[in-house]
Design a protein around this motif. Structure first.
Motif, PDB file in Angstrom:
ATOM      1  N   MET A  63       9.003  43.050  28.404  1.00  0.00           N
ATOM      2  CA  MET A  63       9.086  44.070  27.345  1.00  0.00           C
ATOM      3  C   MET A  63      10.202  43.762  26.339  1.00  0.00           C
ATOM      4  O   MET A  63      10.227  44.337  25.260  1.00  0.00           O
ATOM      5  CB  MET A  63       9.329  45.457  27.963  1.00  0.00           C
ATOM      6  N   GLY A  64      11.158  42.885  26.725  1.00  0.00           N
ATOM      7  CA  GLY A  64      12.201  42.486  25.768  1.00  0.00           C
ATOM      8  C   GLY A  64      13.619  42.658  26.257  1.00  0.00           C
ATOM      9  O   GLY A  64      14.568  42.314  25.548  1.00  0.00           O
ATOM     10  N   ALA A  65      13.818  43.186  27.475  1.00  0.00           N
ATOM     11  CA  ALA A  65      15.191  43.373  27.965  1.00  0.00           C
ATOM     12  C   ALA A  65      15.779  42.030  28.362  1.00  0.00           C
ATOM     13  O   ALA A  65      15.049  41.136  28.808  1.00  0.00           O
ATOM     14  CB  ALA A  65      15.187  44.308  29.171  1.00  0.00           C
ATOM     15  N   ILE A  66      17.100  41.902  28.200  1.00  0.00           N
ATOM     16  CA  ILE A  66      17.774  40.667  28.609  1.00  0.00           C
ATOM     17  C   ILE A  66      18.468  40.958  29.942  1.00  0.00           C
ATOM     18  O   ILE A  66      19.426  41.744  30.000  1.00  0.00           O
ATOM     19  CB  ILE A  66      18.787  40.220  27.539  1.00  0.00           C
ATOM     20  N   ILE A  67      17.918  40.379  30.983  1.00  0.00           N
ATOM     21  CA  ILE A  67      18.428  40.665  32.336  1.00  0.00           C
ATOM     22  C   ILE A  67      18.749  39.357  33.027  1.00  0.00           C
ATOM     23  O   ILE A  67      17.990  38.400  32.945  1.00  0.00           O
ATOM     24  CB  ILE A  67      17.376  41.440  33.172  1.00  0.00           C
ATOM     25  N   ASP A  68      19.900  39.327  33.694  1.00  0.00           N
ATOM     26  CA  ASP A  68      20.233  38.164  34.519  1.00  0.00           C
ATOM     27  C   ASP A  68      20.792  38.685  35.837  1.00  0.00           C
ATOM     28  O   ASP A  68      21.119  39.872  35.969  1.00  0.00           O
ATOM     29  CB  ASP A  68      21.249  37.265  33.789  1.00  0.00           C
ATOM     30  N   GLY A  69      20.893  37.792  36.803  1.00  0.00           N
ATOM     31  CA  GLY A  69      21.416  38.188  38.107  1.00  0.00           C
ATOM     32  C   GLY A  69      21.191  37.081  39.094  1.00  0.00           C
ATOM     33  O   GLY A  69      20.732  35.993  38.710  1.00  0.00           O
ATOM     34  N   ARG A  70      21.494  37.374  40.358  1.00  0.00           N
ATOM     35  CA  ARG A  70      21.311  36.315  41.369  1.00  0.00           C
ATOM     36  C   ARG A  70      19.860  35.885  41.423  1.00  0.00           C
ATOM     37  O   ARG A  70      18.953  36.712  41.275  1.00  0.00           O
ATOM     38  CB  ARG A  70      21.732  36.856  42.732  1.00  0.00           C
ATOM     39  N   GLU A  71      19.631  34.611  41.645  1.00  0.00           N
ATOM     40  CA  GLU A  71      18.294  34.029  41.722  1.00  0.00           C
ATOM     41  C   GLU A  71      17.408  34.460  40.529  1.00  0.00           C
ATOM     42  O   GLU A  71      16.370  35.080  40.695  1.00  0.00           O
ATOM     43  CB  GLU A  71      17.630  34.362  43.065  1.00  0.00           C
ATOM     44  N   GLN A  72      17.885  34.131  39.344  1.00  0.00           N
ATOM     45  CA  GLN A  72      17.175  34.423  38.080  1.00  0.00           C
ATOM     46  C   GLN A  72      16.843  35.919  37.918  1.00  0.00           C
ATOM     47  O   GLN A  72      15.771  36.288  37.449  1.00  0.00           O
ATOM     48  CB  GLN A  72      15.874  33.614  37.948  1.00  0.00           C
ATOM     49  N   GLY A  73      17.753  36.754  38.329  1.00  0.00           N
ATOM     50  CA  GLY A  73      17.537  38.187  38.106  1.00  0.00           C
ATOM     51  C   GLY A  73      16.648  38.828  39.153  1.00  0.00           C
ATOM     52  O   GLY A  73      16.064  39.886  38.915  1.00  0.00           O
ATOM     53  N   CYS A  74      16.543  38.198  40.335  1.00  0.00           N
ATOM     54  CA  CYS A  74      15.730  38.806  41.406  1.00  0.00           C
ATOM     55  C   CYS A  74      16.553  39.749  42.271  1.00  0.00           C
ATOM     56  O   CYS A  74      15.999  40.626  42.918  1.00  0.00           O
ATOM     57  CB  CYS A  74      15.132  37.715  42.296  1.00  0.00           C
ATOM     58  N   TYR A  75      17.886  39.506  42.342  1.00  0.00           N
ATOM     59  CA  TYR A  75      18.734  40.311  43.234  1.00  0.00           C
ATOM     60  C   TYR A  75      20.011  40.744  42.531  1.00  0.00           C
ATOM     61  O   TYR A  75      20.473  40.071  41.604  1.00  0.00           O
ATOM     62  CB  TYR A  75      19.117  39.477  44.477  1.00  0.00           C
ATOM     63  N   THR A  76      20.600  41.849  42.997  1.00  0.00           N
ATOM     64  CA  THR A  76      21.902  42.299  42.486  1.00  0.00           C
ATOM     65  C   THR A  76      22.982  41.316  42.922  1.00  0.00           C
ATOM     66  O   THR A  76      22.800  40.651  43.947  1.00  0.00           O
ATOM     67  CB  THR A  76      22.258  43.693  43.031  1.00  0.00           C
ATOM     68  N   PRO A  77      24.099  41.251  42.208  1.00  0.00           N
ATOM     69  CA  PRO A  77      24.446  41.961  40.963  1.00  0.00           C
ATOM     70  C   PRO A  77      23.543  41.530  39.807  1.00  0.00           C
ATOM     71  O   PRO A  77      23.228  40.347  39.685  1.00  0.00           O
ATOM     72  CB  PRO A  77      25.882  41.534  40.700  1.00  0.00           C
ATOM     73  N   LEU A  78      23.204  42.520  38.973  1.00  0.00           N
ATOM     74  CA  LEU A  78      22.362  42.257  37.805  1.00  0.00           C
ATOM     75  C   LEU A  78      23.116  42.657  36.551  1.00  0.00           C
ATOM     76  O   LEU A  78      23.848  43.648  36.547  1.00  0.00           O
ATOM     77  CB  LEU A  78      21.083  43.095  37.884  1.00  0.00           C
ATOM     78  N   SER A  79      22.908  41.898  35.486  1.00  0.00           N
ATOM     79  CA  SER A  79      23.450  42.314  34.195  1.00  0.00           C
ATOM     80  C   SER A  79      22.261  42.617  33.302  1.00  0.00           C
ATOM     81  O   SER A  79      21.203  41.975  33.431  1.00  0.00           O
ATOM     82  CB  SER A  79      24.302  41.202  33.593  1.00  0.00           C
ATOM     83  N   ILE A  80      22.418  43.589  32.435  1.00  0.00           N
ATOM     84  CA  ILE A  80      21.313  43.955  31.547  1.00  0.00           C
ATOM     85  C   ILE A  80      21.843  44.321  30.165  1.00  0.00           C
ATOM     86  O   ILE A  80      22.850  45.023  30.043  1.00  0.00           O
ATOM     87  CB  ILE A  80      20.452  45.092  32.170  1.00  0.00           C
ATOM     88  N   ARG A  81      21.197  43.768  29.152  1.00  0.00           N
ATOM     89  CA  ARG A  81      21.487  44.152  27.773  1.00  0.00           C
ATOM     90  C   ARG A  81      20.160  44.620  27.200  1.00  0.00           C
ATOM     91  O   ARG A  81      19.178  43.888  27.211  1.00  0.00           O
ATOM     92  CB  ARG A  81      22.045  42.965  26.988  1.00  0.00           C
ATOM     93  N   GLY A  82      20.142  45.854  26.769  1.00  0.00           N
ATOM     94  CA  GLY A  82      18.882  46.436  26.299  1.00  0.00           C
ATOM     95  C   GLY A  82      18.379  45.763  25.040  1.00  0.00           C
ATOM     96  O   GLY A  82      19.170  45.319  24.207  1.00  0.00           O
ATOM     97  N   GLY A  83      17.057  45.660  24.931  1.00  0.00           N
ATOM     98  CA  GLY A  83      16.489  44.975  23.769  1.00  0.00           C
ATOM     99  C   GLY A  83      15.648  45.912  22.922  1.00  0.00           C
ATOM    100  O   GLY A  83      15.605  47.122  23.167  1.00  0.00           O
ATOM    101  N   ASN A  84      15.031  45.335  21.898  1.00  0.00           N
ATOM    102  CA  ASN A  84      14.089  46.112  21.100  1.00  0.00           C
ATOM    103  C   ASN A  84      12.747  46.030  21.815  1.00  0.00           C
ATOM    104  O   ASN A  84      11.951  45.163  21.562  1.00  0.00           O
ATOM    105  CB  ASN A  84      13.974  45.523  19.698  1.00  0.00           C
ATOM    106  N   LEU A  85      12.555  46.957  22.741  1.00  0.00           N
ATOM    107  CA  LEU A  85      11.404  46.838  23.643  1.00  0.00           C
ATOM    108  C   LEU A  85      10.070  47.024  22.939  1.00  0.00           C
ATOM    109  O   LEU A  85       9.947  47.821  22.007  1.00  0.00           O
ATOM    110  CB  LEU A  85      11.501  47.875  24.759  1.00  0.00           C
ATOM    111  N   LYS A  86       9.097  46.272  23.451  1.00  0.00           N
ATOM    112  CA  LYS A  86       7.703  46.445  23.005  1.00  0.00           C
ATOM    113  C   LYS A  86       6.926  47.007  24.189  1.00  0.00           C
ATOM    114  O   LYS A  86       7.146  46.574  25.333  1.00  0.00           O
ATOM    115  CB  LYS A  86       7.085  45.082  22.644  1.00  0.00           C
ATOM    116  N   GLY A  87       5.990  47.887  23.926  1.00  0.00           N
ATOM    117  CA  GLY A  87       5.136  48.431  24.991  1.00  0.00           C
ATOM    118  C   GLY A  87       4.405  47.317  25.724  1.00  0.00           C
ATOM    119  O   GLY A  87       4.260  46.194  25.210  1.00  0.00           O
TER     120      GLY A  87
END
Ligand code: S3P
Length: 429
Positions: free
Chosen positions: A135-159
């Motif tokens: 949808m457009g969110a920028i998310i990273d975390g352990r194992e390519q964003g599969c597990y916490t800790p997770l970082s998230i920067r909100g994006g201009n989301l598309k449905g």
């Protein structure tokens, strides 16, 4: 870590009680109130550790929230009123907080970091981070964003038009909450119907959405308006006393004002099918959630098969159903329940390991368990392994075993049911 010793007293469990507010509804009331415009009041809120984690996270996101026991007031300023948190957001043991929060943060134009406890660190987050990234969110975390800790920067989301591979209300809710803020329409289809509290409560907050069978759809850029939520009792908490009422000799228990949303009532269907003498009365509805009083007494149970579409309707109740099955004549087979492996613990292994210690005839399978009844259970040292529902199941087991049961890590019940041991004692007198 707390060690609790429990013994059967032979007198049976008797009384009329209420159980704390529904956990799923309490989380959602705080979250939706936090992004609505105006003052949301919640009564019957569950002041358990999981829901308190949700309150703490939204306070860190700049929302003013006042809470006293089961009464909560939230001063929402809309989704745009959320602010970048100074600290890492800690969801504790709560998968619902973690996954729904990620959906909420998917469009916020700031940086957040989400962590939880050791159990959360093992739980799959990819099931929400994957659609949110699409949808457009920028998310990273352990194992390519599969597990916490997770970082998230909100994006201009598309449905998105998302077909979810799992019947999970947390996935459904995360995608819908992101969709609420996105450009265009978001549609989600699930393989089987999961609990629908999000759909019901979003409507109560003024959101327009269309639910048709396994598909839910909403238009983005909708604003929520504050409301008053009265949270009915949690059937997942009541389930421990319902099974206790059925299997402890000489018992009669009435539980008042329990949520009987049909996406949650698999436990009632199963207990009926097993032969439990149970009645449901005083059915009412508040803010689109039905609730009722449930009475149960000591019953003669028979083993059954539990599978397919029933599973999402009782997924959290399987530990206590397994205990009931040890006291039911014949074989109980639970299948299609592989999701149990990714709950607060691997609940297939934990239920089997701990019940075997008490003498149960129970075997793990790839996607469930097989239990032979009836067995005379005997006291032993057991462990909740930090899983609230395993801890409560073992405490109910200890009401029917010969001898004393010591439950290690018993404080885990505080996650969803802080008054559990007090209420169990109350029923013994
Ligand atoms: C919940 C959904 C279920 C359930 C959990 C609460 C919710 O999890 O097991 O205790 O409030 O949405 P899944 O979405 O992983 O099935």
């Amino acid at each position: 870590m707390d060690m609790m010793s429990v013994m059967a007293n032979g007198k049976g469990l008797k009384g009329v009680i209420g159980v704390p507010g529904d956990k799923s509804i309490s989380h959602r009331a705080v979250m939706f109130g936090s992004i609505a415009h105006g003052k949301t009041v919640i009564d019957g809120f569950l002041p358990g550790e999981d829901c308190l984690s949700t309150i703490e996270c939204f306070r860190q996101l700049g929302v003013k929230i006042e809470q006293e026991n089961d009464h909560v007031e939230i001063f929402g300023k809309g989704i745009k009123g959320l602010q970048e948190p100074n600290e890492i957001l800690n969801v504790g043991n709560s998968g619902t907080t973690c996954r729904l929060l990620l959906g909420m943060l998917a469009n916020t134009p700031f940086f957040s970091c989400v962590v939880g406890d050791d159990s959360i660190a093992k739980r799959p987050m990819q099931r929400v981070t994957e659609p949110l990234k699409v949808m457009g969110a920028i998310i990273d975390g352990r194992e390519q964003g599969c597990y916490t800790p997770l970082s998230i920067r909100g994006g201009n989301l598309k449905g998105i038009n998302y077909v979810s591979p799992v019947a999970s209300a947390q996935v459904k809710s995360a995608v819908l909450l992101a969709g609420l803020q996105a450009e265009g329409t978001t549609t989600l289809t699930e393989p089987m119907l999961s609990r629908d509290h999000t759909e019901r409560m979003l409507r109560a907050f003024g959101c327009h959405l269309v639910a048709d069978g396994l598909t839910v759809s909403l238009e983005g850029k909708q604003e929520l308006q504050a409301t008053h939520i009265e949270v009915p009792g949690d059937l997942s908490s009541a389930a421990f006393f319902l099974v206790a009422g059925a299997i402890v000799p000489n018992s009669h228990i009435t539980i008042k004002k329990v949520c009987i949303n049909p996406t949650r009532t698999g436990i009632l269907d199963v207990l009926k099918e097993m032969g439990a003498e149970m009645t449901i009365s005083n059915t009412k509805t508040h803010v689109s959630e039905p609730y009722a009083d449930i009475h149960i007494k000591t019953s003669s149970l028979t083993g059954i098969e539990i599978s397919g579409e029933t599973i999402p309707r009782l997924i959290d109740e399987i530990p206590i159903i397994a205990l009931a099955a040890t006291q039911a004549k014949g074989t109980t087979i639970i299948k299609d329940a592989g999701e149990l492996k990714v709950k607060e613990t691997n609940r297939i292994d934990m239920v089997v390991n701990e019940l075997v210690k008490l003498g149960a005839d129970i075997e793990a399978t790839e996607d469930g368990m097989v239990i032979q009844g009836t067995t005379n259970l005997r006291g032993n040292f057991v462990d909740s392994h930090g899983d609230h529902r395993i801890g409560m199941m073992l405490a109910i087991a200890s009401c029917i075993v010969n001898g004393e049961t010591s439950i290690d890590n018993s404080e885990s019940v505080n996650v969803s049911f802080p008054s559990f041991f007090d209420q169990l004692e109350q029923l013994k007198h």
